[in-house]
Design a protein around this motif. Structure first.
Motif, PDB file in Angstrom:
ATOM      1  N   ASN A 233      51.056  22.914 -37.755  1.00 23.52           N
ATOM      2  CA  ASN A 233      51.873  21.838 -37.201  1.00 23.52           C
ATOM      3  C   ASN A 233      51.868  21.847 -35.683  1.00 23.52           C
ATOM      4  N   TRP A 234      50.756  22.216 -35.095  1.00 19.69           N
ATOM      5  CA  TRP A 234      50.627  22.224 -33.636  1.00 19.69           C
ATOM      6  C   TRP A 234      51.043  20.872 -33.065  1.00 19.69           C
ATOM      7  N   ASP A 235      51.908  20.903 -32.047  1.00 19.01           N
ATOM      8  CA  ASP A 235      52.470  19.687 -31.456  1.00 19.01           C
ATOM      9  C   ASP A 235      52.209  19.695 -29.953  1.00 19.01           C
ATOM     10  N   ALA A 236      51.135  19.049 -29.526  1.00 20.07           N
ATOM     11  CA  ALA A 236      50.760  19.040 -28.112  1.00 20.07           C
ATOM     12  C   ALA A 236      51.813  18.338 -27.265  1.00 20.07           C
ATOM     13  N   ALA A 237      52.405  17.289 -27.793  1.00 22.35           N
ATOM     14  CA  ALA A 237      53.412  16.544 -27.025  1.00 22.35           C
ATOM     15  C   ALA A 237      54.638  17.402 -26.748  1.00 22.35           C
ATOM     16  N   GLU A 238      55.042  18.200 -27.720  1.00 21.04           N
ATOM     17  CA  GLU A 238      56.197  19.073 -27.521  1.00 21.04           C
ATOM     18  C   GLU A 238      55.870  20.188 -26.527  1.00 21.04           C
ATOM     19  N   ALA A 239      54.665  20.733 -26.600  1.00 25.50           N
ATOM     20  CA  ALA A 239      54.254  21.754 -25.637  1.00 25.50           C
ATOM     21  C   ALA A 239      54.267  21.182 -24.223  1.00 25.50           C
ATOM     22  N   LEU A 240      53.773  19.971 -24.073  1.00 23.47           N
ATOM     23  CA  LEU A 240      53.759  19.309 -22.765  1.00 23.47           C
ATOM     24  C   LEU A 240      55.181  19.092 -22.259  1.00 23.47           C
ATOM     25  N   ARG A 241      56.051  18.652 -23.137  1.00 25.04           N
ATOM     26  CA  ARG A 241      57.449  18.425 -22.756  1.00 25.04           C
ATOM     27  C   ARG A 241      58.096  19.710 -22.258  1.00 25.04           C
ATOM     28  N   ARG A 242      57.835  20.804 -22.926  1.00 22.51           N
ATOM     29  CA  ARG A 242      58.438  22.077 -22.537  1.00 22.51           C
ATOM     30  C   ARG A 242      57.895  22.565 -21.196  1.00 22.51           C
ATOM     31  N   LEU A 243      56.609  22.397 -20.961  1.00 17.41           N
ATOM     32  CA  LEU A 243      56.039  22.791 -19.681  1.00 17.41           C
ATOM     33  C   LEU A 243      56.633  21.977 -18.532  1.00 17.41           C
ATOM     34  N   GLU A 244      56.839  20.711 -18.774  1.00 15.48           N
ATOM     35  CA  GLU A 244      57.320  19.810 -17.719  1.00 15.48           C
ATOM     36  C   GLU A 244      58.791  20.015 -17.372  1.00 15.48           C
TER      37      GLU A 244
ATOM     38  N   ILE B 169      51.809  27.628 -13.016  1.00 10.01           N
ATOM     39  CA  ILE B 169      51.248  27.413 -14.338  1.00 10.01           C
ATOM     40  C   ILE B 169      50.866  28.729 -15.004  1.00 10.01           C
ATOM     41  N   GLY B 170      50.480  29.731 -14.206  1.00 12.50           N
ATOM     42  CA  GLY B 170      50.140  31.029 -14.778  1.00 12.50           C
ATOM     43  C   GLY B 170      51.317  31.705 -15.437  1.00 12.50           C
ATOM     44  N   LEU B 171      52.522  31.452 -14.944  1.00 12.82           N
ATOM     45  CA  LEU B 171      53.734  31.977 -15.564  1.00 12.82           C
ATOM     46  C   LEU B 171      54.168  31.109 -16.739  1.00 12.82           C
ATOM     47  N   ALA B 172      54.030  29.805 -16.572  1.00  9.48           N
ATOM     48  CA  ALA B 172      54.448  28.877 -17.625  1.00  9.48           C
ATOM     49  C   ALA B 172      53.635  29.073 -18.902  1.00  9.48           C
ATOM     50  N   LEU B 173      52.343  29.353 -18.758  1.00  6.36           N
ATOM     51  CA  LEU B 173      51.502  29.565 -19.941  1.00  6.36           C
ATOM     52  C   LEU B 173      51.861  30.850 -20.662  1.00  6.36           C
ATOM     53  N   LEU B 174      52.330  31.834 -19.913  1.00 14.15           N
ATOM     54  CA  LEU B 174      52.679  33.115 -20.507  1.00 14.15           C
ATOM     55  C   LEU B 174      54.024  33.074 -21.225  1.00 14.15           C
ATOM     56  N   ASP B 175      54.831  32.076 -20.925  1.00 17.48           N
ATOM     57  CA  ASP B 175      56.170  31.946 -21.504  1.00 17.48           C
ATOM     58  C   ASP B 175      56.058  31.387 -22.920  1.00 17.48           C
ATOM     59  N   GLN B 176      56.382  32.207 -23.907  1.00 21.75           N
ATOM     60  CA  GLN B 176      56.226  31.811 -25.308  1.00 21.75           C
ATOM     61  C   GLN B 176      57.163  30.686 -25.700  1.00 21.75           C
ATOM     62  N   ARG B 177      58.157  30.379 -24.886  1.00 21.91           N
ATOM     63  CA  ARG B 177      59.054  29.253 -25.161  1.00 21.91           C
ATOM     64  C   ARG B 177      58.374  27.922 -24.910  1.00 21.91           C
ATOM     65  N   ASN B 178      57.220  27.947 -24.251  1.00 20.86           N
ATOM     66  CA  ASN B 178      56.468  26.714 -23.998  1.00 20.86           C
ATOM     67  C   ASN B 178      55.361  26.511 -25.027  1.00 20.86           C
ATOM     68  N   LEU B 179      54.483  27.495 -25.120  1.00 15.34           N
ATOM     69  CA  LEU B 179      53.405  27.494 -26.112  1.00 15.34           C
ATOM     70  C   LEU B 179      53.353  28.901 -26.684  1.00 15.34           C
ATOM     71  N   ALA B 180      53.310  29.023 -27.977  1.00  8.06           N
ATOM     72  CA  ALA B 180      53.338  30.345 -28.607  1.00  8.06           C
ATOM     73  C   ALA B 180      51.926  30.836 -28.895  1.00  8.06           C
ATOM     74  N   GLY B 181      51.581  31.981 -28.285  1.00  9.96           N
ATOM     75  CA  GLY B 181      50.300  32.601 -28.598  1.00  9.96           C
ATOM     76  C   GLY B 181      49.475  33.038 -27.408  1.00  9.96           C
ATOM     77  N   ILE B 182      49.752  32.480 -26.219  1.00 11.03           N
ATOM     78  CA  ILE B 182      48.960  32.817 -25.039  1.00 11.03           C
ATOM     79  C   ILE B 182      49.473  34.097 -24.402  1.00 11.03           C
ATOM     80  N   GLY B 183      48.546  34.979 -24.047  1.00 11.10           N
ATOM     81  CA  GLY B 183      48.884  36.196 -23.329  1.00 11.10           C
ATOM     82  C   GLY B 183      48.140  36.245 -22.017  1.00 11.10           C
ATOM     83  N   ASN B 184      48.037  37.423 -21.453  1.00 12.80           N
ATOM     84  CA  ASN B 184      47.487  37.573 -20.115  1.00 12.80           C
ATOM     85  C   ASN B 184      46.013  37.197 -20.035  1.00 12.80           C
TER      86      ASN B 184
END
Length: 258
Positions: A130-141, A148-163
């Motif tokens: 159920n990947w939701d690109a629009a919701e991920a975008l909303r959370r980043l914004e 952006i390097g910190l925002a991508l690492l924050d699992q509250r925005n997109l779940a799964g990205i690490g260093n």
């Protein structure tokens, strides 16, 4: 730290040997669940969400997180383990195999109805159905001034990205990791790049980093020496985590923001 693709593949591996099987032994080597006994429970399914892994029976969900050094390994019953027994934190056995979680960062035993409580705060799962690109975008914004390097690492925005993957994603989009979210030329494209990169890493391993861990080696695009630096929140209490958060980038392909 293992990232979303590693957890996704771990769930796949455990699913093959546990799903549909009845547990003949369970050994929780954490004080809180030392007396828990799941013998006789049938494993319904094994799944992941971001960096979280769930082994589900009819009654409960076994939630584990690998954190920095955790790993699941599967052994035929009776075979000697290939990691020190003292590092095992959870053992689940069937008639055929033993699934052993070594150095797990978190072990929880939850009622199935409570499973959502450990992932409700997370952003969309990059590898989920159920990947939701629009919701991920909303959370980043929501935090336009954040790097952006910190925002991508924050699992509250997109779940799964690490260093590793935050460096790779920024490189592919030619964006310096310190660039504020609001200044990303095409943020939706960066979100989709994140989805593509994690998907490829999960379904077509092995993933070979282009910049991560390649300090002073030539950029695969322009030949400039890859640079690295620390990027983390300004929190003196977070020094250990800071050391783990080195970012890698090409100074020419990814010029620093003004």
């Amino acid at each position: 730290m293992p990232e979303g693709d590693t957890v996704f593949r771990t769930a796949e591996r455990l699913r093959l040997v546990l799903a549909g099987k009845t547990l003949t032994r369970s050994d929780f080597r954490v004080p809180r669940y030392a007396t828990a006994d799941l013998v006789g429970e049938r494993v319904d399914e094994v799944g992941s969400y971001g960096k979280h892994l769930f082994i589900r029976t009819g009654r409960v969900s076994i939630h584990t997180h690998l954190k920095m050094e955790g790993e699941w390994r599967v052994f035929p019953c009776g075979q000697r383990w290939t990691k020190p027994r003292v590092t095992a934190r959870l053992v689940l056995a069937t008639d055929e195999v033993e699934a052993v979680g070594f150095a797990l960062g978190k072990v929880q035993l939850l009622a199935r109805a409570e499973e959502h409580t450990v992932i409700d705060h997370l952003g969309p799962d990059l590898l989920g159905p159920n990947w939701d690109a629009a919701e991920a975008l909303r959370r980043l914004e929501r935090y336009p001034a954040r790097a952006i390097g910190l925002a991508l690492l924050d699992q509250r925005n997109l779940a799964g990205i690490g260093n590793i993957y935050r460096s790779e994603i920024c490189f592919l989009r030619r964006v310096h990791p310190e660039t504020p979210v609001a200044d990303i030329p095409d943020l939706p494209a960066l979100v989709e790049e994140s989805h593509r990169v994690l998907g490829k890493a999960a379904h077509q391993p092995p993933w070979r980093p282009m910049v991560y861990g390649r300090t002073r080696r030539p950029c695969p695009r322009c030949g400039t020496a890859i640079a690295s630096q620390l990027l983390g929140e300004d929190d003196p209490a977070d020094r250990i985590t800071q050391r783990e958060r080195g970012i890698y980038f090409c100074p020419r392909c990814q010029p620093a923001p003004a």
